[in-house]
Design a protein around this motif. Structure first.
Motif, mmCIF file in Angstrom:
data_model
loop_
_atom_site.group_PDB
_atom_site.id
_atom_site.type_symbol
_atom_site.label_atom_id
_atom_site.label_comp_id
_atom_site.label_asym_id
_atom_site.label_seq_id
_atom_site.Cartn_x
_atom_site.Cartn_y
_atom_site.Cartn_z
ATOM 1 N N LEU A 25 -15.224 -6.906 -41.102
ATOM 2 C CA LEU A 25 -14.102 -7.604 -41.035
ATOM 3 C C LEU A 25 -13.727 -8.392 -42.506
ATOM 4 O O LEU A 25 -12.480 -8.297 -42.747
ATOM 5 N N SER A 26 -14.857 -8.585 -43.056
ATOM 6 C CA SER A 26 -14.538 -9.268 -44.350
ATOM 7 C C SER A 26 -14.073 -8.404 -45.479
ATOM 8 O O SER A 26 -13.152 -8.705 -46.381
ATOM 9 N N LYS A 27 -14.445 -7.034 -45.353
ATOM 10 C CA LYS A 27 -13.813 -6.171 -46.024
ATOM 11 C C LYS A 27 -12.409 -5.905 -45.884
ATOM 12 O O LYS A 27 -11.638 -5.110 -46.708
ATOM 13 N N GLU A 28 -11.794 -6.055 -44.849
ATOM 14 C CA GLU A 28 -10.325 -5.899 -44.342
ATOM 15 C C GLU A 28 -9.595 -7.162 -44.499
ATOM 16 O O GLU A 28 -8.245 -7.002 -44.717
ATOM 17 N N ASP A 29 -10.044 -8.460 -44.868
ATOM 18 C CA ASP A 29 -9.472 -9.807 -44.906
ATOM 19 C C ASP A 29 -10.066 -10.359 -46.428
ATOM 20 O O ASP A 29 -11.201 -10.741 -46.279
ATOM 21 N N VAL A 30 -9.157 -10.403 -47.374
ATOM 22 C CA VAL A 30 -9.481 -11.119 -48.427
ATOM 23 C C VAL A 30 -10.106 -12.606 -48.742
ATOM 24 O O VAL A 30 -10.538 -13.029 -49.449
ATOM 25 N N ASN A 31 -9.723 -13.154 -47.395
ATOM 26 C CA ASN A 31 -9.832 -14.536 -47.185
ATOM 27 C C ASN A 31 -11.317 -14.683 -46.569
ATOM 28 O O ASN A 31 -11.679 -15.956 -45.950
ATOM 29 N N ARG A 32 -12.021 -13.778 -46.083
ATOM 30 C CA ARG A 32 -13.407 -13.825 -45.293
ATOM 31 C C ARG A 32 -14.509 -13.690 -46.365
ATOM 32 O O ARG A 32 -14.501 -12.403 -47.138
ATOM 33 N N TYR A 33 -15.593 -14.234 -46.443
ATOM 34 C CA TYR A 33 -16.727 -14.072 -47.388
ATOM 35 C C TYR A 33 -17.680 -13.959 -46.559
ATOM 36 O O TYR A 33 -18.205 -15.147 -45.619
ATOM 37 N N ALA A 34 -18.461 -13.022 -46.304
ATOM 38 C CA ALA A 34 -19.895 -12.945 -45.840
ATOM 39 C C ALA A 34 -21.051 -13.645 -46.677
ATOM 40 O O ALA A 34 -20.850 -13.324 -48.224
ATOM 41 N N ILE A 35 -21.704 -14.580 -46.086
ATOM 42 C CA ILE A 35 -22.533 -15.393 -47.075
ATOM 43 C C ILE A 35 -24.001 -15.199 -46.473
ATOM 44 O O ILE A 35 -24.220 -15.290 -45.171
ATOM 45 N N LEU A 36 -24.880 -15.130 -47.258
ATOM 46 C CA LEU A 36 -26.364 -14.856 -47.156
ATOM 47 C C LEU A 36 -27.216 -15.864 -47.736
ATOM 48 O O LEU A 36 -27.056 -16.513 -48.716
ATOM 49 N N ALA A 37 -28.236 -16.411 -46.856
ATOM 50 C CA ALA A 37 -29.052 -17.240 -47.503
ATOM 51 C C ALA A 37 -30.489 -16.743 -47.378
ATOM 52 O O ALA A 37 -30.863 -16.234 -46.348
ATOM 53 N N ILE A 38 -30.929 -16.682 -48.733
ATOM 54 C CA ILE A 38 -32.143 -16.059 -49.115
ATOM 55 C C ILE A 38 -33.368 -16.633 -49.499
ATOM 56 O O ILE A 38 -33.117 -17.803 -50.238
ATOM 57 N N GLU A 39 -34.422 -16.732 -48.745
ATOM 58 C CA GLU A 39 -35.560 -17.532 -49.094
ATOM 59 C C GLU A 39 -36.732 -16.565 -49.158
ATOM 60 O O GLU A 39 -37.181 -15.656 -48.648
ATOM 61 N N ASP A 40 -37.220 -16.357 -50.489
ATOM 62 C CA ASP A 40 -38.211 -15.757 -50.737
ATOM 63 C C ASP A 40 -38.095 -14.381 -50.541
ATOM 64 O O ASP A 40 -38.860 -13.483 -49.787
#
Length: 155
Positions: free
Chosen positions: A36-51
């Motif tokens: 969905l984020s690839k189709e909508d410039v106002n959507r951003y997938a966010i990742l929280a990465i630990e170790d």
């Protein structure tokens, strides 16, 4: 923990992310959200990465995404917030939410409010959001999976 905006270098981590059927009652999979984020410039997938592990995933949505929940044109919506089930109960969701205000200020400078909508049945998530500074403004909306409580965090 570090927050990142999704790009293709994270595909292997996305493929390893696991949600239970119970979690999927309230959220979408990272793969669905990224599509969905690839189709909508106002959507951003966010990742929280630990170790080196992807422990929390969510989407930030601007413009039309916020409108059903908030009239503020400078707000951003958290949607599809989840924790990989193998990492639940370790404080990662809280840590990600506590890092989010500074992340938003850094990457979306005109945003002055973070908004989210949580299902009324999802009491655990409501408690977490309150602990992280989100307040219930008394707004309720109907979602696909039931009534939602709108909460917000002013920046």
């Amino acid at each position: 923990m570090q927050l990142y905006i999704y790009d293709n270098r994270f595909n292997a981590l996305i493929d390893q992310y696991q949600l239970t059927a119970e979690q999927l009652e309230f959220t979408g999979t990272p793969q669905e959200c990224i599509a969905l984020s690839k189709e909508d410039v106002n959507r951003y997938a966010i990742l929280a990465i630990e170790d080196g592990m992807l422990v929390v995933f969510f989407v930030l949505h601007r413009k039309e995404g916020v409108k059903p929940y908030c009239e503020n044109d400078h707000a951003i919506l958290i949607r599809a917030f989840s924790t990989d089930y193998r990492h639940q109960g370790k404080g990662y969701a809280k840590k990600a939410l506590m890092l989010l205000p500074d992340f938003v200020k850094q990457h979306y400078r005109d945003v002055n409010e973070i908004v989210l909508a949580v299902n009324v049945r999802n009491e655990a998530a409501q408690g977490l959001y309150k602990k992280c500074g989100y307040t219930d403004k008394g707004v309720r909306v109907m979602g696909i999976k039931g009534e939602l409580i709108v909460m917000s965090h002013d920046l």
